[in-house]
Write an enzyme that holds these catalytic residues in place. Structure first.
Site, PDB file in Angstrom:
ATOM      1  N   ASP A 265       0.829  -1.208   0.000  1.00 39.90           N
ATOM      2  CA  ASP A 265       0.000   0.000   0.000  1.00 39.90           C
ATOM      3  C   ASP A 265       0.870   1.269   0.000  1.00 39.90           C
ATOM      4  O   ASP A 265       1.618   1.506   0.950  1.00 39.90           O
ATOM      5  CB  ASP A 265      -0.884  -0.072   1.265  1.00 39.90           C
ATOM      6  CG  ASP A 265      -2.013   0.911   1.257  1.00 39.90           C
ATOM      7  OD1 ASP A 265      -1.998   1.843   0.435  1.00 39.90           O
ATOM      8  OD2 ASP A 265      -2.909   0.755   2.100  1.00 39.90           O
ATOM      9  N   ASP A 325     -10.490   4.037  -1.552  1.00 42.93           N
ATOM     10  CA  ASP A 325     -11.107   3.043  -0.663  1.00 42.93           C
ATOM     11  C   ASP A 325     -12.628   2.973  -0.833  1.00 42.93           C
ATOM     12  O   ASP A 325     -13.306   3.997  -0.868  1.00 42.93           O
ATOM     13  CB  ASP A 325     -10.813   3.393   0.804  1.00 42.93           C
ATOM     14  CG  ASP A 325      -9.359   3.144   1.152  1.00 42.93           C
ATOM     15  OD1 ASP A 325      -8.539   2.936   0.230  1.00 42.93           O
ATOM     16  OD2 ASP A 325      -9.039   3.162   2.354  1.00 42.93           O
TER      17      ASP A 325
HETATM   18  C1  GLA Z   1      -5.527   2.159   2.770  1.00 41.96           C
HETATM   19  C2  GLA Z   1      -6.018   1.011   1.889  1.00 41.96           C
HETATM   20  C3  GLA Z   1      -7.060   0.223   2.672  1.00 41.96           C
HETATM   21  C4  GLA Z   1      -6.439  -0.309   3.958  1.00 41.96           C
HETATM   22  C5  GLA Z   1      -5.858   0.835   4.776  1.00 41.96           C
HETATM   23  C6  GLA Z   1      -5.050   0.330   5.955  1.00 41.96           C
HETATM   24  O1  GLA Z   1      -6.511   3.100   3.024  1.00 41.96           O
HETATM   25  O2  GLA Z   1      -6.537   1.490   0.683  1.00 41.96           O
HETATM   26  O3  GLA Z   1      -7.558  -0.841   1.880  1.00 41.96           O
HETATM   27  O4  GLA Z   1      -5.439  -1.237   3.626  1.00 41.96           O
HETATM   28  O5  GLA Z   1      -5.005   1.653   4.001  1.00 41.96           O
HETATM   29  O6  GLA Z   1      -4.445   1.341   6.687  1.00 41.96           O
END
Ligand code: GLA
Length: 502
Positions: A265, A325
């Site tokens: 990520d 997200d």
């Molecule tokens: C980001 C990702 C999410 C999750 C969070 C965790 O927002 O897109 O899917 O993994 O981080 O902190």
């Protein structure tokens, strides 16, 4: 060492007392119950009524701060560049004896929360030096994810409240609920498992995960696979330790633990690298995973920036997020899902567009809407990563997640992602070709009230009526006319059909 540090901090405080301004390095510590201490560093310089400097907090590093006011009360505004966006944070600060009291809002409409910072040695908490990204090359395909990965991930339901015991009980439920039999294979731990690094730089788990190898053994013992999460930056999105500068070492650690899947990520990497360096940065971990000697599915999470679908396979990626997200609402799910049409050419066995994990069963949508979520993701050949509490599913949610006829569309061996055939106001028809000459067709009604939707065989490029048309939610064959088929589709609902000539 500890004594030396205390003496140093004492000396710094004495100097600061005389200076009576905020110049210096400050740290505010926020310990969490998992043993991980979140730290915010304020590295400031005061000249009269001008305070400048930088702030590092969680995943964010703000290199440029300016102020109004004096140490008695000042407003510090700090900015950073994040791709094409500028982010900023505003602190209200004051010097109180040898403490720096700093208040900020998590969101513009949230109340002020205060942290208390103490003097820290110069350089502590500084951003690590930039490591130049490697030259580009092609990482060979790892042979995994021939069909879209299916499993479960902790984030959507549990966020930071995930721990060893919960993961074990979810793995149990994956088997006892029939999800495993339906094809769900991965139990993926998202952010907040990380601890500090040991003296050799090896990543350790925090208190919530006492023994990752034992947990992996447990999950494997159930006939399932296990996934983990990290970031190419110094910090993850939740502010925990990332893999920056430790890529090969971390990949080896994951392999030694028995990890089968990594979600990687971007988050903290934004403080070091520009967006157009993403490919090289992701390639570094792609190489590291392959050098680890264990087959590990590689999931890129950088929110669909930099046309990732064009280079995802080149860095060894098996799937890549195409959006920000998802949230557990019709609005969020439908905006994401119905916006994937143009990415269809980039999906293929081994390499998938990922419109984010499922929210099915988390409570923010109706069962009808969750059926649409499941149908749309299956039409899109999207990874089916459940995000609900598998231990307490209602029968309706269970039936949605384990509908084998719908899952078969998602898992079709040819891996063609659906395209939109037509859009008539709020009514949309999508279709995808399936192995053996069959076709999947979805009649979506995005309006809130029921509506008839007609699909014409000629619109699908079929020369004649299909011999067999199966409704995959009612589990029955339906009668169709020579030219078309009309169904009344519930508001926010779907009719999902499988057409074949046999
Ligand atoms: C980001 C990702 C999410 C999750 C969070 C965790 O927002 O897109 O899917 O993994 O981080 O902190």
């Amino acid at each position: 060492m500890k004594l030396f540090r205390s003496v140093l901090v004492m000396l710094l405080s004495v100097v600061a007392c005389f200076a009576a301004d905020v110049t210096g390095n400050w740290v505010a510590e926020n310990p969490s119950s998992d043993g991980y201490v979140r730290k915010t560093y304020f590295d400031l310089k005061q000249e009269g009524s001008q305070i400048t400097g930088h702030v590092r907090t969680g995943q964010f590093y703000y290199p440029n701060c300016t102020s109004t006011g004096t140490e008695e009360h000042f407003t510090l505004t700090c900015t950073m560049q994040d791709g094409n966006n500028e982010r900023h944070v505003v602190y209200e600060g004051k010097l109180v004896g040898d403490e720096l009291h700093m208040s900020t809002r998590r969101r513009p409409d949230a109340p002020l929360t205060e942290v208390i910072a103490h003097r820290a040695p110069e350089g502590e908490g500084a951003m690590p030096a930039r490591i130049p990204p490697p030259a580009l090359h092609k990482v060979p395909y790892n042979g995994l994810a021939k069909t879209p990965p299916m499993g479960w991930n902790s984030w959507n339901k549990f966020a930071g409240r995930i721990d060893d015991a919960t993961v074990r009980s979810i793995a149990d439920a994956m088997v006892s609920s029939g999800m495993k039999d339906a094809g769900y294979a991965f139990i993926n731990i998202d952010d907040t498992w990380e601890g500090d690094r040991d003296a050799q730089g090896n990543i350790q788990t925090n208190k919530k995960f006492p023994d990752m190898k034992a947990l992996a053994d447990y999950v494997h013992g159930k006939g399932l696979k296990i996934g983990i999460y990290s970031s190419p930056g110094p910090n993850t999105c939740a502010g925990y330790e990332g893999s920056y500068g430790h890529e090969e070492q971390d990949a080896k650690t994951y392999a030694a633990w028995g990890i089968d899947y990594l979600k990687y990520d971007w988050c903290g990497a934004r403080n070091i690298y520009k967006d157009d360096e993403m490919q090289a940065v992701y390639q570094k971990m792609g190489d590291a995973l392959q050098a680890s000697g264990r087959p590990i599915v590689y999931s890129l999470c950088q929110y669909g920036r930099q046309e990732v679908w064009e280079w995802g396979p080149d860095v060894g990626g098996n799937l890549w997020r195409t959006t920000g997200d998802i949230r557990d609402s019709w609005d969020s799910m439908s905006k994401i899902g119905f916006n994937q049409d143009e990415l269809a050419p980039y999906a293929a066995p081994g390499h998938w567009n990922d419109p984010d994990m499922l929210e099915i069963g988390n409570g923010g949508m109706t069962d009808t809407e969750y059926r649409t979520h499941m149908s749309l993701w299956s039409m899109l050949a999207a990874p089916l990563i459940a995000g609900n509490d598998l231990r307490s599913m209602s029968p309706a949610i269970h039936d949605i997640l384990t509908n084998k006829e719908v899952i078969a569309i998602d898992q079709d061996s040819e891996g063609h992602q659906a395209k939109r055939v037509s859009k008539n106001g709020d009514q949309e028809i999508w279709s995808r070709p399936l192995a053996g000459g069959a076709t999947a067709v979805a009649l979506f009604n995005r309006a809130t009230t029921d509506a008839p939707i007609t699909v014409k065989w000629s619109d699908l490029g079929l020369k004649s009526a299909p011999k067999k048309v199966r409704d995959l939610w009612s589990h029955s064959d339906v009668k169709v006319s020579k030219a078309d088929y009309t169904a009344t589709v519930t508001g926010h609902g779907v009719v999902l059909l499988r057409l074949s000539q046999k």
